[in-house]
Write a protein that holds these residues in place. Structure first.
Motif, PDB file in Angstrom:
ATOM      1  N   ALA A 118       0.835  -1.203   0.000  1.00 19.66           N
ATOM      2  CA  ALA A 118       0.000   0.000   0.000  1.00 19.66           C
ATOM      3  C   ALA A 118       0.870   1.253   0.000  1.00 19.66           C
ATOM      4  N   ALA A 119       0.286   2.335  -0.439  1.00 15.69           N
ATOM      5  CA  ALA A 119       1.008   3.601  -0.495  1.00 15.69           C
ATOM      6  C   ALA A 119       1.421   4.025   0.913  1.00 15.69           C
ATOM      7  N   GLY A 120       2.625   4.507   1.032  1.00 17.84           N
ATOM      8  CA  GLY A 120       3.120   4.961   2.318  1.00 17.84           C
ATOM      9  C   GLY A 120       3.876   3.897   3.083  1.00 17.84           C
ATOM     10  N   ILE A 121       3.825   2.659   2.621  1.00 14.06           N
ATOM     11  CA  ILE A 121       4.553   1.582   3.286  1.00 14.06           C
ATOM     12  C   ILE A 121       5.880   1.393   2.558  1.00 14.06           C
ATOM     13  N   GLN A 122       6.954   1.503   3.295  1.00 11.17           N
ATOM     14  CA  GLN A 122       8.283   1.369   2.722  1.00 11.17           C
ATOM     15  C   GLN A 122       8.768  -0.067   2.885  1.00 11.17           C
ATOM     16  N   VAL A 123       9.188  -0.681   1.787  1.00  6.95           N
ATOM     17  CA  VAL A 123       9.706  -2.038   1.826  1.00  6.95           C
ATOM     18  C   VAL A 123      11.144  -1.987   2.328  1.00  6.95           C
ATOM     19  N   VAL A 124      11.456  -2.822   3.317  1.00  9.33           N
ATOM     20  CA  VAL A 124      12.788  -2.870   3.912  1.00  9.33           C
ATOM     21  C   VAL A 124      13.544  -4.044   3.313  1.00  9.33           C
ATOM     22  N   SER A 125      14.711  -3.760   2.760  1.00  9.11           N
ATOM     23  CA  SER A 125      15.505  -4.827   2.148  1.00  9.11           C
ATOM     24  C   SER A 125      16.344  -5.540   3.209  1.00  9.11           C
ATOM     25  N   PRO A 126      16.780  -6.765   2.906  1.00 10.73           N
ATOM     26  CA  PRO A 126      17.651  -7.468   3.863  1.00 10.73           C
ATOM     27  C   PRO A 126      18.946  -6.710   4.158  1.00 10.73           C
ATOM     28  N   LYS A 127      19.465  -5.988   3.180  1.00 13.42           N
ATOM     29  CA  LYS A 127      20.686  -5.211   3.401  1.00 13.42           C
ATOM     30  C   LYS A 127      20.455  -4.122   4.441  1.00 13.42           C
ATOM     31  N   GLN A 128      19.305  -3.465   4.394  1.00 16.28           N
ATOM     32  CA  GLN A 128      18.994  -2.424   5.372  1.00 16.28           C
ATOM     33  C   GLN A 128      18.860  -3.014   6.777  1.00 16.28           C
ATOM     34  N   VAL A 129      18.268  -4.207   6.877  1.00 16.24           N
ATOM     35  CA  VAL A 129      18.146  -4.861   8.184  1.00 16.24           C
ATOM     36  C   VAL A 129      19.530  -5.185   8.733  1.00 16.24           C
ATOM     37  N   GLY A 130      20.400  -5.743   7.886  1.00 18.62           N
ATOM     38  CA  GLY A 130      21.756  -6.073   8.320  1.00 18.62           C
ATOM     39  C   GLY A 130      22.553  -4.848   8.712  1.00 18.62           C
ATOM     40  N   MET A 131      22.434  -3.786   7.945  1.00 16.83           N
ATOM     41  CA  MET A 131      23.161  -2.552   8.265  1.00 16.83           C
ATOM     42  C   MET A 131      22.674  -1.963   9.593  1.00 16.83           C
ATOM     43  N   ALA A 132      21.371  -2.071   9.861  1.00 13.03           N
ATOM     44  CA  ALA A 132      20.851  -1.546  11.131  1.00 13.03           C
ATOM     45  C   ALA A 132      21.295  -2.418  12.300  1.00 13.03           C
ATOM     46  N   MET A 133      21.258  -3.754  12.103  1.00 11.57           N
ATOM     47  CA  MET A 133      21.620  -4.651  13.207  1.00 11.57           C
ATOM     48  C   MET A 133      23.089  -4.548  13.559  1.00 11.57           C
ATOM     49  N   PHE A 134      23.938  -4.465  12.567  1.00 11.63           N
ATOM     50  CA  PHE A 134      25.373  -4.463  12.835  1.00 11.63           C
ATOM     51  C   PHE A 134      25.977  -3.077  12.693  1.00 11.63           C
ATOM     52  N   GLY A 135      25.152  -2.073  12.723  1.00 10.31           N
ATOM     53  CA  GLY A 135      25.607  -0.692  12.736  1.00 10.31           C
ATOM     54  C   GLY A 135      25.372  -0.113  14.114  1.00 10.31           C
ATOM     55  N   PRO A 136      24.316   0.693  14.261  1.00 12.03           N
ATOM     56  CA  PRO A 136      24.074   1.333  15.558  1.00 12.03           C
ATOM     57  C   PRO A 136      23.592   0.373  16.649  1.00 12.03           C
ATOM     58  N   TYR A 137      23.080  -0.802  16.269  1.00  7.29           N
ATOM     59  CA  TYR A 137      22.551  -1.738  17.266  1.00  7.29           C
ATOM     60  C   TYR A 137      23.472  -2.924  17.506  1.00  7.29           C
TER      61      TYR A 137
END
Length: 176
Positions: A118-137
């Protein structure tokens, strides 16, 4: 709201209520798996297929297997054999099986429909999840890993048989 979301959400809530109200641990585990699968369908309806797959693989797969192995490691004796036979009766599997069939039908419907989020929903890629997990978290991920390791060590110590360990300890000390 999408009807597939509502059906999956209702199944998730009903299964979670059954997890809380079941007296037998295996019944509760069965409903917990159904609840986690329903949450995965909800995530898929929100346009997060990667998170839905992670939900199934990590929670419904790995953690449920660990819980079942923990229950098996307790090995409560011969009186539990009759309880285990009662857990395997077909009538126990009817409601969770129906819930899973409804979820499977919804998931097939969504996959065959092949519509965009639906409009307004941003699809999160696996790369973004990995960058978030092993970046600031990174520290949070490492602490969760240590917590899981402590749980595994605790499960081992709770499940091991004290008599056999004591017997081996005494044999080793008497030989030396």
């Amino acid at each position: 709201m999408d009807i597939t979301f509502l059906i999956a959400a209702i199944i998730a809530v009903l299964a979670t209520v059954r997890v809380i109200t079941c007296y037998h641990i295996m019944h509760a585990l069965l409903y917990l798996v159904v609840s986690l699968l329903a949450v995965a369908v909800v995530l898929y309806t929100f346009g997060a297929p990667f998170m839905a797959i992670l939900e199934i693989i990590i929670y419904a797969g790995a953690i449920m297997v660990l819980i079942i192995f923990f229950v098996m490691m307790l090995n409560l004796g011969l009186e539990t054999v009759e309880h285990e036979k009662a857990w395997l009766r077909p009538r126990i599997w009817i409601v969770p099986g129906l819930f899973c069939l409804v979820l499977l039908g919804e998931l097939l419907f969504l996959i065959l429909q092949n519509r965009q989020p639906a409009a307004g929903i941003q699809v999160v890629s696996p790369k973004q999840v990995g960058m978030a997990m092993f970046g600031p978290y990174l520290i949070a991920v490492e602490l969760v890993g240590i917590l899981l390791m402590a749980g595994i060590v605790g499960a081992y110590h709770l499940g091991r048989q004290q008599g056999k360990t004591l017997h081996r300890f005494l044999e080793n000390n008497l030989d030396t």
